[in-house]
Every structure is written in structure tokens, then in C-alpha cells.
Design a protein around this motif. Sequence first.
Motif, PDB file in Angstrom:
ATOM      1  N   ASP A   1       0.812  -1.221   0.000  1.00 32.92           N
ATOM      2  CA  ASP A   1       0.000   0.000   0.000  1.00 32.92           C
ATOM      3  C   ASP A   1       0.847   1.273   0.000  1.00 32.92           C
ATOM      4  N   ASP A   2       1.976   1.235   0.717  1.00 33.92           N
ATOM      5  CA  ASP A   2       2.834   2.412   0.808  1.00 33.92           C
ATOM      6  C   ASP A   2       3.501   2.754  -0.516  1.00 33.92           C
ATOM      7  N   HIS A   3       3.522   1.787  -1.446  1.00 31.59           N
ATOM      8  CA  HIS A   3       4.227   1.992  -2.711  1.00 31.59           C
ATOM      9  C   HIS A   3       3.283   2.396  -3.843  1.00 31.59           C
ATOM     10  N   LEU A   4       2.002   2.612  -3.507  1.00 32.24           N
ATOM     11  CA  LEU A   4       1.018   2.778  -4.578  1.00 32.24           C
ATOM     12  C   LEU A   4       0.445   4.179  -4.727  1.00 32.24           C
ATOM     13  N   THR A   5       0.882   5.129  -3.905  1.00 32.94           N
ATOM     14  CA  THR A   5       0.265   6.455  -3.937  1.00 32.94           C
ATOM     15  C   THR A   5       0.366   7.094  -5.318  1.00 32.94           C
ATOM     16  N   ALA A   6       1.558   7.101  -5.885  1.00 27.29           N
ATOM     17  CA  ALA A   6       1.752   7.720  -7.200  1.00 27.29           C
ATOM     18  C   ALA A   6       0.955   6.988  -8.269  1.00 27.29           C
ATOM     19  N   ARG A   7       0.952   5.672  -8.172  1.00 29.46           N
ATOM     20  CA  ARG A   7       0.224   4.884  -9.172  1.00 29.46           C
ATOM     21  C   ARG A   7      -1.278   5.166  -9.111  1.00 29.46           C
ATOM     22  N   LYS A   8      -1.788   5.327  -7.918  1.00 33.77           N
ATOM     23  CA  LYS A   8      -3.220   5.576  -7.775  1.00 33.77           C
ATOM     24  C   LYS A   8      -3.616   6.912  -8.388  1.00 33.77           C
ATOM     25  N   LYS A   9      -2.742   7.900  -8.287  1.00 34.23           N
ATOM     26  CA  LYS A   9      -3.024   9.195  -8.911  1.00 34.23           C
ATOM     27  C   LYS A   9      -3.072   9.044 -10.431  1.00 34.23           C
ATOM     28  N   LEU A  10      -2.124   8.297 -10.976  1.00 32.31           N
ATOM     29  CA  LEU A  10      -2.131   8.060 -12.419  1.00 32.31           C
ATOM     30  C   LEU A  10      -3.347   7.236 -12.825  1.00 32.31           C
ATOM     31  N   ALA A  11      -3.702   6.273 -11.972  1.00 31.02           N
ATOM     32  CA  ALA A  11      -4.850   5.414 -12.273  1.00 31.02           C
ATOM     33  C   ALA A  11      -6.136   6.232 -12.398  1.00 31.02           C
ATOM     34  N   GLU A  12      -6.261   7.274 -11.579  1.00 33.32           N
ATOM     35  CA  GLU A  12      -7.449   8.127 -11.660  1.00 33.32           C
ATOM     36  C   GLU A  12      -7.539   8.821 -13.020  1.00 33.32           C
ATOM     37  N   VAL A  13      -6.389   9.202 -13.547  1.00 32.02           N
ATOM     38  CA  VAL A  13      -6.370   9.831 -14.868  1.00 32.02           C
ATOM     39  C   VAL A  13      -6.761   8.814 -15.941  1.00 32.02           C
ATOM     40  N   ILE A  14      -6.229   7.609 -15.815  1.00 32.50           N
ATOM     41  CA  ILE A  14      -6.495   6.567 -16.811  1.00 32.50           C
ATOM     42  C   ILE A  14      -7.960   6.155 -16.782  1.00 32.50           C
ATOM     43  N   GLU A  15      -8.564   6.157 -15.606  1.00 31.86           N
ATOM     44  CA  GLU A  15      -9.987   5.797 -15.488  1.00 31.86           C
ATOM     45  C   GLU A  15     -10.840   6.648 -16.430  1.00 31.86           C
ATOM     46  N   THR A  16     -10.491   7.928 -16.550  1.00 33.27           N
ATOM     47  CA  THR A  16     -11.294   8.812 -17.402  1.00 33.27           C
ATOM     48  C   THR A  16     -11.179   8.419 -18.868  1.00 33.27           C
ATOM     49  N   ARG A  17     -10.063   7.815 -19.245  1.00 30.53           N
ATOM     50  CA  ARG A  17      -9.884   7.381 -20.634  1.00 30.53           C
ATOM     51  C   ARG A  17     -10.816   6.227 -20.981  1.00 30.53           C
ATOM     52  N   ILE A  18     -11.203   5.469 -19.983  1.00 32.02           N
ATOM     53  CA  ILE A  18     -12.043   4.302 -20.241  1.00 32.02           C
ATOM     54  C   ILE A  18     -13.411   4.720 -20.772  1.00 32.02           C
ATOM     55  N   ASP A  19     -13.904   5.870 -20.311  1.00 30.63           N
ATOM     56  CA  ASP A  19     -15.192   6.363 -20.822  1.00 30.63           C
ATOM     57  C   ASP A  19     -15.151   6.487 -22.346  1.00 30.63           C
ATOM     58  N   GLU A  20     -14.057   7.039 -22.856  1.00 31.78           N
ATOM     59  CA  GLU A  20     -13.919   7.213 -24.299  1.00 31.78           C
ATOM     60  C   GLU A  20     -13.854   5.863 -25.008  1.00 31.78           C
ATOM     61  N   GLU A  21     -13.179   4.901 -24.374  1.00 29.77           N
ATOM     62  CA  GLU A  21     -13.055   3.580 -24.989  1.00 29.77           C
ATOM     63  C   GLU A  21     -14.410   2.876 -25.074  1.00 29.77           C
ATOM     64  N   ILE A  22     -15.211   3.027 -24.033  1.00 32.84           N
ATOM     65  CA  ILE A  22     -16.528   2.381 -24.032  1.00 32.84           C
ATOM     66  C   ILE A  22     -17.406   2.973 -25.134  1.00 32.84           C
ATOM     67  N   ILE A  23     -17.368   4.295 -25.261  1.00 29.43           N
ATOM     68  CA  ILE A  23     -18.152   4.925 -26.325  1.00 29.43           C
ATOM     69  C   ILE A  23     -17.687   4.434 -27.694  1.00 29.43           C
ATOM     70  N   ALA A  24     -16.371   4.320 -27.872  1.00 29.71           N
ATOM     71  CA  ALA A  24     -15.843   3.833 -29.151  1.00 29.71           C
ATOM     72  C   ALA A  24     -16.291   2.398 -29.421  1.00 29.71           C
ATOM     73  N   PHE A  25     -16.316   1.579 -28.370  1.00 28.95           N
ATOM     74  CA  PHE A  25     -16.744   0.185 -28.550  1.00 28.95           C
ATOM     75  C   PHE A  25     -18.227   0.123 -28.906  1.00 28.95           C
ATOM     76  N   LEU A  26     -19.044   0.920 -28.235  1.00 33.04           N
ATOM     77  CA  LEU A  26     -20.484   0.914 -28.528  1.00 33.04           C
ATOM     78  C   LEU A  26     -20.760   1.438 -29.930  1.00 33.04           C
ATOM     79  N   GLU A  27     -19.968   2.415 -30.359  1.00 32.03           N
ATOM     80  CA  GLU A  27     -20.125   2.906 -31.731  1.00 32.03           C
ATOM     81  C   GLU A  27     -19.775   1.800 -32.732  1.00 32.03           C
ATOM     82  N   TRP A  28     -18.747   1.029 -32.400  1.00 27.53           N
ATOM     83  CA  TRP A  28     -18.389  -0.098 -33.278  1.00 27.53           C
ATOM     84  C   TRP A  28     -19.518  -1.122 -33.329  1.00 27.53           C
ATOM     85  N   LEU A  29     -20.136  -1.377 -32.178  1.00 32.68           N
ATOM     86  CA  LEU A  29     -21.257  -2.315 -32.158  1.00 32.68           C
ATOM     87  C   LEU A  29     -22.370  -1.847 -33.103  1.00 32.68           C
TER      88      LEU A  29
END
Length: 463
Positions: A306-334
Motif C-alpha cells: 500500500d505504501d508503494h502505490l500512492t503515485a500509481r493511484k493518482k495516475l490510475a485516476e487519470v487513466i480511469e477517465t480514458r475508459i469512458d472514451e473507450e466504451i463509447i468507441a466500442f459501442l459505436e463499433w457495435l
Amino acid sequence: MHIVVVGLNDKTAPVALRERCTFLPHQLDEALVTLKELSSVVEAVLLTTCNRTEVYLLTDRAKTKSAIELSMQWMSRWFGMPEERFKNHLYIYEDEQAERHLFRVAAGLDSMITGETQILGQVKDAWEFARAHKTSGKILNNLFKQAITFAKRVHHAYGLNDAPVSVAYAASVLTKKLFEDLKGKQVLILGAGETGTLVAQHFQSLGASLTIANRTLEHARRLAGEVGGRYRTLDDIPELLDEADIVIGTTSSPKPLVTASMVRTQAARRSRPLVLLDLALPRDIEPVSMEMVYAYDLDDFKKIVDDHLTARKKLAEVIETRIDEEIIAFLEWLETLKVVPVLAALQEKGQSLKERSMRSLENKLPDLDERSRRLIEKYMKNLVNQLLQDPIIKLKETAGTRDGEMLVRATEMLFNLAPDDSEQEEEANKERVSYEHRQRPSEETVKKAAERVRDHAGVVTFI
């Protein structure tokens, strides 16, 4: 069609349950095939790792409930326990939630160690295994391909894995807390697979003396050669315990390799500590509690890192927002899948027209030489292609939009593409893949994706 995920992981189930709810390598073929054979399942992928067991299913919307129930019955048979033992530890995601879950898993955002990359290889292996056994099809293939590509992209863009905090790394961190200096310490590593290799590399960098024990001696010899250690077989474990300071389990053995009685016998004739680090599932080392023996399993490592993950968690929050775009792209493909049968029918219509015209020409001009016939056929083919080029381009450009739906219906009517009989109608319906009743992306997802585009317009270009 409906995408469903049913599974459990380190967040929902303790290690004692997870080690029973997993599949050994030799079981995967039969397990995956029998999963796909369930009556409500159209496509299937099975993902099993040391920390998770998940099934990804494509099913008809009307049969979703049945598919979930049948998959739990299937798990019960394979795990050899009643559903009541594991049902409350399962998570079930559908459609957008299921797609989001896969993107998070592939990117390492759902892992015990946030951002670790080992899971990406495991997701890819699971998908390729399903493709090889023909249990995944167009929908899951595209979803997994997009998730894997996304994970590679964000790891490269954000360096999410630059700070090593894998389970193997966590094992070395814990050991350094127990021993001031690992130089000269005898480390026995059980297993020469991917995890065993990572562990060996970490402990080699710390100056430890390594012994690799593996069922296949040749694999142990290969890894020992890479890290400058010794190699033995698993049969030598009782003897090797006498000299070991640290024992690390990383195999996929269905039964413990180091029993509690082995540890007690060995501990009775030594005066120095023995550290047991079990990274395997099922566990390689039986739980044991006694003086001078320090035992840890997978669940313990979650607290350590847990002590080694603070920086990663901050980056993970940024990456989470990218997933919204990916889902929309996948649904458009469908949505674009609706236009595929129309394009195929349009091209088939053109080909049929060309062939009929050529037969008619040959009947009227029986003395036509071969060179002239080929030349006329070539020009006729070009003419048909040019005639259909603009409708095909327009159908592709508008696919997934309301204008596109109107254009599809207009094309079917104008070119008389409707099937002539019930059998053709059934085939067309299969190809069309009805998504009319599928949930659209949530308003929140669309809103967040739109906000990201506005916030970063002209500032950040996503690779």
C-alpha cells in the motif's frame, strides 16, 4: 446481444476460497469448451490468475439471467463445491459495467498491485486461448483486442509500471524489512515460471544466493543459468529446507509442496529464522505458526505494498477517465455491425448483376474472342464498383447514427435487398446482431468523456 462478466478476485474472496475456485493449466481446454457449450452462451473467454477467476460471456439479452445461472452451476461443478460456498463472493457485471471492468483489468487498475503489467499478458493469453478454441467470436474478440491495445497505450503514455510494485517485488520489500542485508542469504524459489522468474530477478539484484526447484529440471536449469543460481527438482525440497533462509512458492501445484510437518521438523534443528513467502494459488506452503518461522501468503502482500502505490493511484485516476472514451468507441463499433449485412448484400447484388449481364452478352455474341470478353468483363466490373462506391462510403460514414439507420432502410428498399424467403431472413437477422435493446452508454459516461474532450482540447493529444 449482452456482455456479462461473472467472477471473483482478491477483493471479494479470501485466499482459502480463491485457491479452490481456480483452474489448473491442464483443465483449461475442457473448462472453456464446456463453458461455451452452455445453452445460453454465444461466446466465452475464461480468465484465471492467482488473484482472480472470471468468465466473460456473450449471450442473447433474453437469456442473460439463464446464462448467469448456468455459469454459476458450471463453476460449482468445476470447483467441486455448492454454489452457496462462493456465490456471495461473486461479482456480476453487464454491458457497460462489464466492458469497463475488462478495460480496468487489462490496464492493471483492478489488480492487487495497481498498474502491474503481468495481468495484461494474462488477459492476452486468455483471449488467444479462447480464439484458438473458437469460443470467442466477433464481439468478444473486438472487445478484448481494444482493451489490450488500450492497456498498452496507457502504460506507455503514463509509465504506470515504472515504479516496480509487483507481488514479486513486494516479496523482496518484505524480506528486506526482516533482514538488514540479503547478501549471502539462501533463497529457495519453488517454480521457474513467470512469477518465479520475476522473484529470482528481484532477489538476484539484492545479492541473495538462489536455488531454483522445479518439477521440470530443464526449466530450473534455464532460470538458474539466467540468475547465477543452483537448480534442483521439487523432490529435493525437504533437503533444501535445511539450508534455506527464505522459501518462496510460485508454482501451480494443486497440493502444498511444503507441508507444516516439513517446516516443524526442519525448524526443530535450526536456530535461525525461516521466512516463508507464498505467492502461489493454490498455496504452495501449508499455513504454519511457530517461533522463528515467519509465514506470509498473497493476502498479506496487499497490506505491504500500500505504501508503494500512492503515485500509481493518482495516475490510475487519470487513466480511469480514458475508459469512458473507450466504451463509447466500442459501442459505436457495435452499432456499425448493423450496416455490415447491407454492405455485403449490396456488393453481392452488384456481382450478381455483372455475372448476369456477362452471360447475356456471351449468348448474344457467341463469336466473342477471349481477349474481348475479358476486356468487357473488366470494364463492367469497374462500372458496377463505381456505381456502388458512393452508397457504400455513405453507409460506412453514417453507421451508428440515426441518419445511418434511415440510409440502411432506404438502401434495402431502393436496391431490393430484402431477403426473398424465411431462411434468408433468418440468416440476415443472425448477421445483423440486434443491439436495439442494448443499453446505451450512461449519460454520466458520455458527459465525462465530453468534458475530457473540452478540458484537454488543444492541450493534450492522446496517443
